[in-house]
Design a protein around this motif. Sequence first.
Motif: not given
Ligand code: HPA
Length: 264
Positions: A108, A183, A178, A202, A225
Amino acid sequence: MVDDVAALVAGLGVAPVRLGLILGSGLGGLADAVRGQSFDYGDLPGFPAVGVSGHGGRLVIGELDGVRVAVLNGRAHYYESGRADVMRRPLELLAGLGAETLIVTNAAGSLRSDCGPGSVMMIADHLGLLGRNPLIAEPSEDRFVPMTAAYDAGLRAGLRRSAEAEGVDLPEGVYAWVSGPSFETPAEIRALRALGADAVGMSTVPEVILARFLGLRVAALSVITNMGAGMSDEAISHAHTKAMAPQGAAILGRVLRRFLRDLA
Ligand code: HPA
């Protein structure tokens, strides 16, 4: 549907499990530590194709740290098919195998400056405001699933204890779903922060709704991440997500394995 799952469970010919685990992007290493049998999603009727690189697509059933587990190593996402219920059959199988508990993991983005890349956040609640729900068209009355305490307080307390025993900081926060696959924009990240989100990703939300529908107790952990779009100078990409996952995955692995040892 239910009969098919019973047939699938019987066909696997394995002993019941206590706990199910979903491993997200770059977090598949734990599956290798399970002593047991492994099945390709492709050989399991009703299982989704798992296409994103970095995802395994294997069901591993066996023992991990003294606990019988079924690990879904790799998930299908809403953005691959437009179907929010794409993980329904794998979750039905976990329930059919006897799992009472589900631990969901994901990668995330963080919306909190005190929780940066490489850290792990435990999900305390979620925002699933996409207007999509995996139980749309489910006919049974059970579809009206209460989500007030979706993330089990007892499991969270146990995971907090495990983190503390490992010397790991485990902040808790709200995860916003989302659709992806693009992104977010910086404006979307600002809006999600204003709505009370601490992390964005996601996956997970439809899986947690399905798991609650199936009567599983749920906990969820996010490997952070990256910072949300516009919150730092680093570029956001799928490659970056995969590259950053191992650091947090190692921490997550320690917390989870301590949790399992305490459960055994
Ligand atoms: N946004 C959506 N999903 C993700 C992200 C993010 O910044 N990083 C890892 N999965």
